[in-house]
Design a protein around this motif. Structure first.
Motif, short mmCIF file in Angstrom:
data_model
loop_
_atom_site.label_atom_id
_atom_site.label_comp_id
_atom_site.label_asym_id
_atom_site.label_seq_id
_atom_site.Cartn_x
_atom_site.Cartn_y
_atom_site.Cartn_z
N ALA A 381 0.84 -1.19 0.00
CA ALA A 381 0.00 0.00 0.00
C ALA A 381 0.88 1.25 0.00
O ALA A 381 2.05 1.21 0.37
N ILE A 384 -1.60 8.35 1.11
CA ILE A 384 -2.11 9.55 0.47
C ILE A 384 -1.91 10.74 1.41
O ILE A 384 -1.35 11.76 1.05
N SER A 388 -5.25 8.37 5.00
CA SER A 388 -5.71 7.74 3.76
C SER A 388 -4.56 6.99 3.09
O SER A 388 -3.41 7.41 3.15
N THR A 390 -3.66 4.16 -0.50
CA THR A 390 -4.10 3.49 -1.73
C THR A 390 -3.67 2.04 -1.66
O THR A 390 -2.49 1.74 -1.50
N THR A 392 -3.21 -1.56 -3.54
CA THR A 392 -2.91 -1.95 -4.92
C THR A 392 -2.78 -3.46 -5.03
O THR A 392 -2.24 -4.11 -4.13
N SER A 431 -6.37 -0.61 -8.15
CA SER A 431 -6.18 0.04 -6.85
C SER A 431 -7.49 0.58 -6.30
O SER A 431 -8.48 0.71 -7.02
N PHE A 432 -7.46 0.90 -5.01
CA PHE A 432 -8.62 1.46 -4.31
C PHE A 432 -8.11 2.41 -3.24
O PHE A 432 -7.26 2.03 -2.42
N ALA A 433 -8.59 3.66 -3.23
CA ALA A 433 -8.19 4.64 -2.22
C ALA A 433 -9.12 4.54 -1.02
O ALA A 433 -10.35 4.57 -1.16
#
Length: 509
Positions: A381, A384, A388, A390, A392, A431-433
């Motif tokens: 990961a 951010i 937070s 992201t 992957t 990916s996802f935030a």
């Protein structure tokens, strides 16, 4: 006057020490830690299992192989049958392999190359040693038609490709050692001399960009060289000037037109890789140890991942490497004897590798097909901001599916959240935030892919967003200001008090 200078010096020390203490007290935020969970699998774990088959078991058959796939994924292999002195092409049937004669009897050496043209027409280039010439062959309703192209070098170096317009091209070493390109212009073959100054241009390979402009890698004067044509002009450059770098060079282009080149470096007996172009090249090591990279072949799949098949001389094995976002993943494909000479490689629409090669132990033509069920990987990961990250993952292979649904599972304190990314149709990263995370909590996550009734789970990885109160070890900080741990507090207090006393004394004056 002297007292004034002394007080200023002491005040300066007090300020310096005060800043040092403040730096110890103030927290440093947004420090991100990623580490594997206990069940982490090694990053070099192979992504494919392999089906191994003998294509042609006649003695001394299977030299100088090349493989290509039809639109339906049927493999075709060109090769030399030394026993019967024939040039052959074999293809897979639903139950077995079928082999047919392209040319011969005769004397053949150097490279054979196969490609599938428009309408799934099979086309081949090869070198006839008897006539010392490069030939082109095409299959048709009445069989094979062969055409002499040009006189070639005695070693028989030649490679073949088809441009986006469906026109074949052959790069080869001319009889005088020059680098040459023969191109079909619609009515006949036109021949260009690209490099006549390099001493014996060897191991050339050819690829065409989206505008049908040729790109060529080759070995000459002891180095890896590159040539490309644009607006009717050729430009040449050195990719790797290391002595002995560039043998067995192979070139392919990705979807953006960027060249990828694999080659063998004889000085360090290693498999090397270069990508870039006229603006510069990036070189990297693919595999080393055991004299690896001989008889290599290269392809780039629809997800722009390079695949390389090659021979490891010390162990006598067939090896394979795939380039991923985590670097090169390498594995042994076949170690059943001295195997892996004269490799050819192609990938199908799902990214599965197909490899042709020669089995020296059994003197036969062999074929390996990479296969796997659905497979996904969890990648580290990345932060951010303070709360937070992201997440992957990478979808490595689809198995027998054309698409897959990918997601993440995020866990903390025994509770799990499912984060759905969506459906994907190509291998690659996703990916996802995630926001509103807690500082100093340890999170565990896993990439997951599902297709049909199959589910693949990646490695469990953990991360933590944390605020560290001590950015540097205390003893390191104190050494940097030249005092010991035991005397630091006393010195600071003494300086501070002494400075205040002198300040008061001065004010009374």
């Amino acid at each position: 006057m002297n007292n004034t200078r002394y007080r200023i010096a002491m005040d300066g020390r007090r300020i310096a020490f005060g800043l040092a203490v403040v730096s110890l007290i103030l927290p440093v935020t947004n420090v991100f830690v990623t580490k594997p969970a206990a069940a982490l699998v090694a990053a070099s774990s192979p992504p494919f299992a392999w089906d191994l088959e003998t294509v042609d078991a006649n003695r001394d058959t299977g030299l100088s192989t090349s493989v290509a796939l039809t639109d339906a994924g049927v493999p075709y292999i060109s090769y030399i049958d030394s026993t019967q002195r024939l040039l052959r092409v074999a293809h897979r049937t639903p139950t077995n392999w079928s082999s047919e004669i392209v040319a011969g009897p005769g004397s053949y050496t150097g490279n054979t190359n196969i490609a599938i043209g428009p309408g799934n027409a099979v086309q081949v280039s090869y070198f006839n040693q008897t006539s010392n010439a490069v030939f082109f062959a095409a299959s048709g309703p009445s069989g094979w038609t062969t055409t002499r192209i040009d006189s070639g070098f005695s070693e028989g170096w030649n490679r073949f490709a088809i441009d986006p317009a469906g026109r074949p091209g052959i790069v080869y070493t001319g009889f005088d050692g020059s680098l040459r390109l023969a191109s079909w212009n619609g009515t006949g073959w036109s021949i260009e001399v690209i490099d006549s100054t390099t001493v014996t241009s060897r191991y050339p390979d050819l690829a065409f960009d989206a505008l049908s402009q040729p790109r060529i890698s080759y070995y000459g004067s002891g180095t890896l060289l590159y040539a490309e044509k644009s607006d009717g002009r050729w430009t040449r450059s050195v990719i790797d000037g290391t002595e002995g770098a560039g043998l067995f060079s192979r070139i392919r282009l990705d979807s953006n037109g960027a060249p990828h080149i694999a080659y063998y470096a004889s000085r360090n007996t290693s498999l090397m890789y270069a990508t870039g172009g006229t603006t510069g090249w990036t070189r990297s090591l693919v595999d080393s140890g055991g004299d690896v990279g001989i008889d290599l072949s290269l392809t780039v799949d629809s997800a722009d991942r390079p695949h390389i098949a090659y021979y490891q001389r010390t162990s006598g094995t067939l090896r394979y490497a795939i380039g991923t976002v985590r670097g090169w993943i390498r594995e042994t494909v076949d170690n059943s004897g001295v195997v892996g000479w004269y490799t050819g490689i192609a990938t199908d629409s799902r990214g599965f590798p197909h490899i042709s090669y020669y089995d020296w132990t059994d003197r036969s033509l062999r074929y390996a097909r990479g296969k796997i069920a659905l497979q996904v990987r969890s990648l580290p990961a990345s932060p951010i901001d303070l709360t937070s990250v992201t997440l992957t993952g990478e979808l490595v292979a689809f198995g027998n599916h054309s698409e897959a649904m990918v997601k993440f599972e995020l866990r903390v304190d025994g509770e799990a959240r499912t984060l759905i990314v969506g459906n994907v149709t190509k291998p690659g990263t996703f990916s996802f935030a995630v926001a509103n995370l807690s500082t100093d909590a340890v999170y565990e996550f896993q990439a997951i892919a599902r297709a049909g009734n199959e589910t693949s789970r990646g490695t469990n990885l953990t991360f933590r967003l944390t605020a560290l109160s001590h950015p540097f070890p205390l003893d390191v900080l104190l050494v940097s200001v030249g005092v010991g741990v035991g005397s630091f507090a006393a010195l600071f207090i003494a300086y501070f008090v002494r400075g205040r006393r002198r300040g008061k004394s001065k004010s009374r004056d």
